[in-house]
Design an enzyme around this catalytic site. Structure first.
Site, PDB file in Angstrom:
ATOM      1  N   HIS A  80       0.854  -1.180   0.000  1.00  0.00           N
ATOM      2  CA  HIS A  80       0.000   0.000   0.000  1.00  0.00           C
ATOM      3  C   HIS A  80       0.898   1.241   0.000  1.00  0.00           C
ATOM      4  O   HIS A  80       2.035   1.201   0.478  1.00  0.00           O
ATOM      5  CB  HIS A  80      -0.850   0.086   1.266  1.00  0.00           C
ATOM      6  CG  HIS A  80      -1.802  -1.041   1.495  1.00  0.00           C
ATOM      7  ND1 HIS A  80      -1.445  -2.196   2.140  1.00  0.00           N
ATOM      8  CD2 HIS A  80      -3.125  -1.165   1.197  1.00  0.00           C
ATOM      9  CE1 HIS A  80      -2.493  -2.991   2.235  1.00  0.00           C
ATOM     10  NE2 HIS A  80      -3.529  -2.390   1.663  1.00  0.00           N
ATOM     11  N   ASP A 115       2.258   2.069   3.432  1.00  0.00           N
ATOM     12  CA  ASP A 115       3.182   1.076   3.977  1.00  0.00           C
ATOM     13  C   ASP A 115       4.611   1.538   3.729  1.00  0.00           C
ATOM     14  O   ASP A 115       5.483   1.402   4.591  1.00  0.00           O
ATOM     15  CB  ASP A 115       3.032  -0.283   3.273  1.00  0.00           C
ATOM     16  CG  ASP A 115       1.668  -0.897   3.409  1.00  0.00           C
ATOM     17  OD1 ASP A 115       0.960  -0.568   4.372  1.00  0.00           O
ATOM     18  OD2 ASP A 115       1.308  -1.720   2.546  1.00  0.00           O
TER      19      ASP A 115
END
Length: 446
Positions: free
Chosen positions: A109, A112
């Site tokens: 993501h 992340d």
């Protein structure tokens, strides 16, 4: 992929080298017993069949926190300094892990990898900087991006959804992240782009206009598709079904619901499904079931490889070690001709009580061996067991005569009535479920 582990300015997993294949007689916990990347199964290598990927979020961002307590793991890459310095250390740790484990792909993501920011411009700069570092590390190691995605569920702004939020300003803010992550996926050569509608659903129908929210979600995905194609993204967009949690009801409930949604909005030519094992079981299905529904619809795109705990009614995201699940999954995949540009991403986390750095390797080794064994068994069942013949025999009455004409659409309901009168009472035929189950067991222990 480079055979040398990627080591940045600091080694984050000292004492652990490249994970070897040592076979079933090995007692080395840091070695593969079944997964031999170069072993050929039915014309392709195990690596080509399985296309393993490591997820960035659970592996490098989740320290073991749960609803009852904080994290139990203290990652060295989170203790370097400011958020960007931590992110730069984390990407070195991630690529060190990827290359030591020997997987060809990873997934992430946006937040992340890059520090989040409320300011749109700052968020975009953060992500662009980290994507540049990721591209350098991909080039150095041969690692590839299986898919990218945007986290549209963690930030408080998304508490009422993202694309389905009743506030247009939130919908627009979600577009910031999706646009940036589609660009990042293209820059990194990502083969797919995923949408997981973590909060695209409702907690109460009293305050929800479901028809309007579903229309908004269809419009948002259409805009994302159009933008991706306009900047050269040629891969599949993927929807990841999940029935509930965190919302009471999520709009991408299961494979069948998601397939119907894609068709309703004319998205089924560009979108496929990313099926997760634990999500299927939360929907009251088996992992194999949702894979089969997706495959039958021509929409099986990729897999989040994990499993749930049958004693827990929530998404435990455990590493997959159940061989019945992996055999069932691989039977579907082999009959489907594989996953194409998809892969097996370990959307799984080590248990909260597992706190040693080696535990992350042990978890992935176990999951990779489980799917490798599932591949071996499924291939043998299809190629050298009576399984496919038995299945065919059950439907033999549709291969000729009026049964075949029925399948071809050549009979009317009145024709069926006349056939039934002529044929008389049907003979009772056993489903022989126990024989099938025993056959699976026999091939599992070979």
């Amino acid at each position: 992929m480079s055979t040398q582990a990627f080591i940045g300015a600091r080694e984050f997993f000292p004492g652990i080298g490249t994970i070897p294949f040592e076979g079933r007689e090995s007692d080395n916990p840091l070695a593969f017993k079944v997964y031999d990347a170069d072993k050929r199964i039915g014309g392709k290598t195990m690596a080509e069949h399985l296309r393993f990927a490591v997820c960035y979020w659970h592996s490098f961002c989740n320290a073991g926190h749960d609803p009852f307590g904080p994290g139990t793991r203290h990652y060295p890459w989170d203790q370097v300094g400011a958020p960007m310095a931590n992110a730069e250390a984390k990407i070195d740790a991630a690529f060190e892990f990827f290359t030591k484990l020997g997987v060809p792909y990873y997934c992430f993501h946006d937040v992340d990898m890059a520090p989040d920011a409320d300011d749109v411009g700052q968020f975009e700069r953060n992500l662009k900087h980290m994507v540049g570092l990721a591209k350098e590390r991909q080039q150095a190691t041969g690692m590839k991006l299986l898919w990218g995605t945007a986290n549209l569920f963690s930030h408080p702004r998304y508490m009422n959804g993202a694309a389905t939020n009743p506030d247009f300003n939130v919908v627009a803010r979600a577009a910031v992240q999706v646009k940036a992550m589609i660009e990042a996926t293209v820059e990194l050569g990502g083969e797919n782009y995923v949408f997981w509608g973590g909060r695209e659903g409702y907690a109460s129908l009293y305050n929800t206009d479901m028809k309007r929210e579903l229309a908004h979600m269809g419009r948002f995905l259409t805009m994302a598709r159009d933008y991706g194609r306009s900047i050269g993204f040629e891969g599949s967009f993927l929807i990841e079904p999940k029935p509930m949690e965190p919302m009471k009801h999520q709009y991408d409930f299961d494979a069948a619901t998601s397939a119907a949604f894609l068709r309703e909005h004319g998205l089924d030519k560009d979108f496929k499904l990313n099926i997760e094992g634990n999500h299927a079981t939360l929907a009251g299905h088996t992992f194999e079931h949702d894979l089969q529904v997706a495959a039958d619809a021509g929409l099986l795109g990729s897999i989040d490889a994990n499993m749930g705990n049958p004693q827990n009614g929530w998404d435990t995201d455990q590493f997959p070690v159940n061989l019945y699940d992996t055999v069932g999954a691989m039977l579907v995949l082999l009959r489907n001709g594989g996953l194409g540009a998809g892969g097996l991403n370990f959307d799984a986390k080590v248990r909260r009580e597992s706190t040693d750095p080696a535990d992350l390797f042990l978890a992935h080794i176990g999951g990779m061996d489980a799917f490798a064994r599932g591949l071996e068994v499924a291939h043998a069942l299809i190629e050298s067991s009576p399984l496919e013949g038995w299945r065919g025999e059950r439907y033999a009455s549709f291969d000729q005569g009026n049964g075949q004409r029925f399948e071809n659409g050549e009979l009317s309901l009145a024709d069926l009535r006349d056939h039934a009168e002529a044929a008389g009472e049907p003979k009772q035929t056993s489903g022989r479920q126990e024989a099938y189950e025993n056959l699976i067991n026999r091939y599992l222990v070979r």
